[in-house]
Design an enzyme around this catalytic site. Structure first.
Site, PDB file in Angstrom:
ATOM      1  CB  ILE A   1      15.351  30.697  85.161  1.00  0.00           C
ATOM      2  CG1 ILE A   1      14.335  29.236  84.463  1.00  0.00           C
ATOM      3  CG2 ILE A   1      14.847  32.815  85.257  1.00  0.00           C
ATOM      4  CD1 ILE A   1      12.956  29.836  85.375  1.00  0.00           C
ATOM      5  CD  GLU A   2      20.189  36.526  83.327  1.00  0.00           C
ATOM      6  OE1 GLU A   2      21.116  36.699  84.118  1.00  0.00           O
ATOM      7  OE2 GLU A   2      19.410  37.132  82.493  1.00  0.00           O
TER       8      GLU A   2
ATOM      9  CE  LYS B   1      20.292  43.621  83.539  1.00  0.00           C
ATOM     10  NZ  LYS B   1      21.426  44.572  82.967  1.00  0.00           N
TER      11      LYS B   1
ATOM     12  CB  CYS C   1      28.443  36.813  87.320  1.00  0.00           C
ATOM     13  SG  CYS C   1      27.663  37.221  85.441  1.00  0.00           S
TER      14      CYS C   1
ATOM     15  CG  ASP D   1      27.703  35.292  91.607  1.00  0.00           C
ATOM     16  OD1 ASP D   1      26.790  36.564  91.218  1.00  0.00           O
ATOM     17  OD2 ASP D   1      27.687  34.704  90.320  1.00  0.00           O
TER      18      ASP D   1
ATOM     19  CD  GLU E   1      21.719  27.722  87.984  1.00  0.00           C
ATOM     20  OE1 GLU E   1      20.526  28.983  88.263  1.00  0.00           O
ATOM     21  OE2 GLU E   1      22.777  28.873  87.954  1.00  0.00           O
TER      22      GLU E   1
ATOM     23  NE  ARG F   1      25.006  39.994  92.303  1.00  0.00           N
ATOM     24  CZ  ARG F   1      25.991  39.295  91.726  1.00  0.00           C
ATOM     25  NH1 ARG F   1      26.113  39.233  90.417  1.00  0.00           N
ATOM     26  NH2 ARG F   1      27.191  39.131  91.910  1.00  0.00           N
ATOM     27  N   GLY F   2      19.869  42.152  94.013  1.00  0.00           N
ATOM     28  CA  GLY F   2      18.507  42.398  93.471  1.00  0.00           C
ATOM     29  C   GLY F   2      17.130  41.879  94.238  1.00  0.00           C
TER      30      GLY F   2
END
Length: 285
Positions: free
Chosen positions: A91-92, A94, A192, A199, A232, A260-261
């Site tokens: 799952i991406e 952002k 990223c 990261d 991953e 993050r976020g």
């Protein structure tokens, strides 16, 4: 990747919202979720979907989730998401954040209703059943800061000059007697794949086999510093590189990335099918 659909990497990555100006929606929209084929990275590692050398999970922690009950009162919760290692897609991140934000002004009648929607949507995105557990009682604090167990590799006083991925550091890394040990480092940094944003992670490596040279291992981990891959993918690369260069009979690689976020991602890969990761909370998380 044998037994798996073929995907064009450039086309797949260009279609993601990551790295692009994006409208933040506040009403539920599951179309915001985007998936990335795991085969994009695993092809490069020579992995076959039907005979992966590891088991494990991608353990996500949600810290920013809110919705409205049917009286219009805001509700908040934290959550834990487990995406299986053998799902067709990861799952991406952002898109996951955008998707969670879309709950903000949407009405749900219970925590269980929100959890059910998350399970359905995330499982569809990963193309494999995903586990989700929500906690809406934020006074129920059970997390305590901790650290990994074993030997801290970072205490070595070494000279370093290589910051691009260098697998040759692993040449001759193992030898001598057979041992079982755990080592860890807080110095893992990658970038990223798309945006090159940093990261940050701590990583624990537990193994049984010929003793690993700690200096070589730390230099190899540091060499990820300018490497561009998703969380991953980095963990799977570390796992495969160690199995290829060292005489190991058992191996577990567990990385805890900083959030993050409102999300952190913690990939776990192990030769032991029965092993499951403890959802630790490290200082930087």
């Amino acid at each position: 990747m044998p037994n798996s659909p073929l995907y064009n990497q450039d086309e797949t990555l260009n279609n993601l919202s990551l790295g692009k100006v994006t409208e933040y929606k506040c009403h539920y929209d599951n179309s915001l979720l985007q998936s990335v084929p795991r085969s994009l990275n695993r092809n490069d590692l020579g992995l076959n979907a039907d005979s992966l050398p590891f088991h494990g999970t991608d353990l996500w922690n949600i810290y920013e989730l809110s919705w409205l009950n049917f009286k219009g009162k805001p509700m908040v919760a934290t959550g834990v998401v487990e995406v299986p290692f053998d799902s067709e897609f990861l799952i991406e991140s952002k898109s996951f954040k955008l998707y969670l934000n879309s709950f903000n002004q949407s009405h749900f009648d219970s925590v269980e209703a929100v959890q059910k929607v998350l399970i359905e949507d995330l499982s569809r995105c990963a193309n494999k059943p995903v586990a989700v557990s929500l906690n809406a009682n934020l006074d129920n604090v059970t997390d305590q800061l901790t650290t990994f167990s074993g030997t801290n590799l970072d205490l070595q006083d070494i000279d370093v000059s290589e910051y691009t991925l260098t697998t040759s550091f692993l040449d001759g890394i193992s030898g001598g007697e057979n041992i079982s040990e755990s080592v860890y480092s807080h110095l893992l940094k990658s970038n990223c794949l798309i945006t090159s944003q940093p990261d940050w992670a701590s990583i624990e490596i537990s193994y049984t086999g010929k003793r690993l040279d700690h200096e070589k291992l730390l230099k190899y981990l540091i060499s990820f510093r300018q490497h561009n891959e998703f969380h991953e993918q980095c963990v799977e690369r570390i796992f495969c590189d160690l199995m290829a260069h060292a005489s190991l009979t058992e191996l577990t690689v567990y990385a805890r990335y900083t959030r993050r976020g409102g999300l952190d991602i913690n990939p776990y890969r192990s030769t032991n099918v029965t092993n499951t990761p403890d959802n630790l909370r490290l200082l930087r998380q």
